[in-house]
Design an enzyme around this catalytic site. Sequence first.
Site, mmCIF file in Angstrom:
data_model
loop_
_atom_site.group_PDB
_atom_site.id
_atom_site.type_symbol
_atom_site.label_atom_id
_atom_site.label_comp_id
_atom_site.label_asym_id
_atom_site.label_seq_id
_atom_site.Cartn_x
_atom_site.Cartn_y
_atom_site.Cartn_z
ATOM 1 C CE LYS A 110 -4.468 -1.364 1.736
ATOM 2 N NZ LYS A 110 -5.577 -0.897 2.549
ATOM 3 C CG ASP B 249 -9.567 1.870 2.379
ATOM 4 O OD1 ASP B 249 -10.402 1.111 1.847
ATOM 5 O OD2 ASP B 249 -8.471 1.454 2.821
HETATM 6 P P1 NAP Z 1 -3.289 -1.607 11.161
HETATM 7 O O1 NAP Z 1 -2.670 -0.471 10.415
HETATM 8 O O2 NAP Z 1 -2.520 -2.818 11.393
HETATM 9 O O3 NAP Z 1 -3.887 -0.970 12.535
HETATM 10 C C1 NAP Z 1 -3.441 -1.372 13.636
HETATM 11 C C2 NAP Z 1 -4.152 -0.595 14.781
HETATM 12 O O4 NAP Z 1 -4.575 -1.569 15.695
HETATM 13 C C3 NAP Z 1 -3.208 0.325 15.510
HETATM 14 O O5 NAP Z 1 -3.941 1.343 16.111
HETATM 15 C C4 NAP Z 1 -2.608 -0.616 16.556
HETATM 16 O O6 NAP Z 1 -2.152 0.043 17.712
HETATM 17 C C5 NAP Z 1 -3.807 -1.462 16.893
HETATM 18 N N1 NAP Z 1 -3.402 -2.808 17.348
HETATM 19 C C6 NAP Z 1 -3.041 -3.853 16.567
HETATM 20 N N2 NAP Z 1 -2.739 -4.922 17.331
HETATM 21 C C7 NAP Z 1 -2.904 -4.530 18.624
HETATM 22 C C8 NAP Z 1 -2.743 -5.178 19.885
HETATM 23 N N3 NAP Z 1 -2.354 -6.457 19.960
HETATM 24 N N4 NAP Z 1 -3.002 -4.489 20.982
HETATM 25 C C9 NAP Z 1 -3.392 -3.196 20.931
HETATM 26 N N5 NAP Z 1 -3.560 -2.520 19.762
HETATM 27 C C10 NAP Z 1 -3.311 -3.178 18.631
HETATM 28 O O7 NAP Z 1 -4.596 -2.108 10.490
HETATM 29 P P2 NAP Z 1 -5.549 -1.274 9.558
HETATM 30 O O8 NAP Z 1 -5.132 -1.516 8.166
HETATM 31 O O9 NAP Z 1 -5.639 0.109 10.078
HETATM 32 O O10 NAP Z 1 -6.931 -2.071 9.753
HETATM 33 C C11 NAP Z 1 -7.640 -2.048 10.982
HETATM 34 C C12 NAP Z 1 -8.881 -2.890 10.848
HETATM 35 O O11 NAP Z 1 -9.765 -2.314 9.891
HETATM 36 C C13 NAP Z 1 -8.633 -4.338 10.355
HETATM 37 O O12 NAP Z 1 -9.482 -5.198 11.069
HETATM 38 C C14 NAP Z 1 -9.039 -4.314 8.901
HETATM 39 O O13 NAP Z 1 -9.501 -5.560 8.444
HETATM 40 C C15 NAP Z 1 -10.172 -3.308 8.943
HETATM 41 N N6 NAP Z 1 -10.385 -2.653 7.644
HETATM 42 C C16 NAP Z 1 -11.600 -2.815 7.057
HETATM 43 C C17 NAP Z 1 -11.853 -2.204 5.860
HETATM 44 C C18 NAP Z 1 -13.215 -2.372 5.233
HETATM 45 O O14 NAP Z 1 -13.354 -2.083 4.023
HETATM 46 N N7 NAP Z 1 -14.212 -2.773 5.973
HETATM 47 C C19 NAP Z 1 -10.865 -1.437 5.218
HETATM 48 C C20 NAP Z 1 -9.628 -1.285 5.855
HETATM 49 C C21 NAP Z 1 -9.399 -1.906 7.073
HETATM 50 P P3 NAP Z 1 -0.712 0.781 17.759
HETATM 51 O O15 NAP Z 1 -0.938 2.110 17.062
HETATM 52 O O16 NAP Z 1 -0.410 0.908 19.182
HETATM 53 O O17 NAP Z 1 0.240 -0.108 17.004
#
Ligand code: NAP
Length: 270
Positions: A68, A105
């Site tokens: 990405k 998004d």
């Molecule tokens: P990401 O960049 O990996 O986001 C990670 C976030 O989650 C950060 O805030 C991180 O905290 C936190 N996190 C991860 N593991 C953790 C843990 N073990 N304990 C505490 N905090 C934790 O993921 P993303 O791409 O933003 O996606 C987030 C979610 O949205 C996913 O479930 C994804 O499938 C969903 N999503 C859905 C769509 C849709 O079209 N519906 C589109 C995009 C994403 P830190 O900042 O402290 O690291």
Amino acid sequence: MTRPYAEVIGDPVDHSLSPVIHRFWLECLGLVGDYRARPVAVDGLAAYFADRRTDPAWRGCNVTIPHKLAALGHVEDRGGVRKSMGAINTVLRESDGGLIGTNTDAAGFYAPISGMDVAGVPVVMIGAGGAARAVLFALARAGVGPVTILNRTLLKAAGLLGDFGLKGDALPLNAPLPPAGLLVNASPFGMTGQPGLELDLSPLPEDAVVYDLVYAPVETPLLAAARARGLDTVDGLEMLIAQAAIAFELFFGEAPPREIDAELREILTR
Ligand code: NAP
């Protein structure tokens, strides 16, 4: 002429639901075209774009983990997506072989709540990663009120508020919820294999909307708790389908038949 096609690239990419969604729409509209999942490793990204650039049948691709950010280095960023959202999820090929990067998004997130008047509404969001950026981009444009971000890393959350010029607070994950009109989960909590969010929803007003970006499962523990409290909910499939719809129209030049979303949702949750 070879039939037009688009792809989703990533590593791994097998789990992607994009081929199911785009093929469903191609078939429903009776369009000649295809949409495939294409595994592309990190060291194969430059060769992939160099190859596709010369293929007039290739309309573009969706981009997923881990490309990405890196894909931005191979495309024109006319919309300033690098600065605003920091990543792209869609690449389009122009007829002269030029490649344009964009991110669907933010608009995909906003589409399901576009009928809600969010101007001045206090928001609480869980998470401060890539998805959270897209959410805040959309909400800042819609003129929301103060945004409270609950996140493990507070500095990241505070940085996001600053990036989008939003008033609000960065708080730890176990902080009590403020009385927000919109709660958004933009973290992986609640995904299959991940712990669910255990939030006390009682501070939310009766007309609050709870929006979970997680789509596997569709009914997350957070949404179940919100429904049990009688709150309106939006699930992650709505955003997934909405962001794909924007890309589909860019790739194939026709709007997908959204009036049959229920049929598509049924296929996606089988
Ligand atoms: P990401 O960049 O990996 O986001 C990670 C976030 O989650 C950060 O805030 C991180 O905290 C936190 N996190 C991860 N593991 C953790 C843990 N073990 N304990 C505490 N905090 C934790 O993921 P993303 O791409 O933003 O996606 C987030 C979610 O949205 C996913 O479930 C994804 O499938 C969903 N999503 C859905 C769509 C849709 O079209 N519906 C589109 C995009 C994403 P830190 O900042 O402290 O690291």
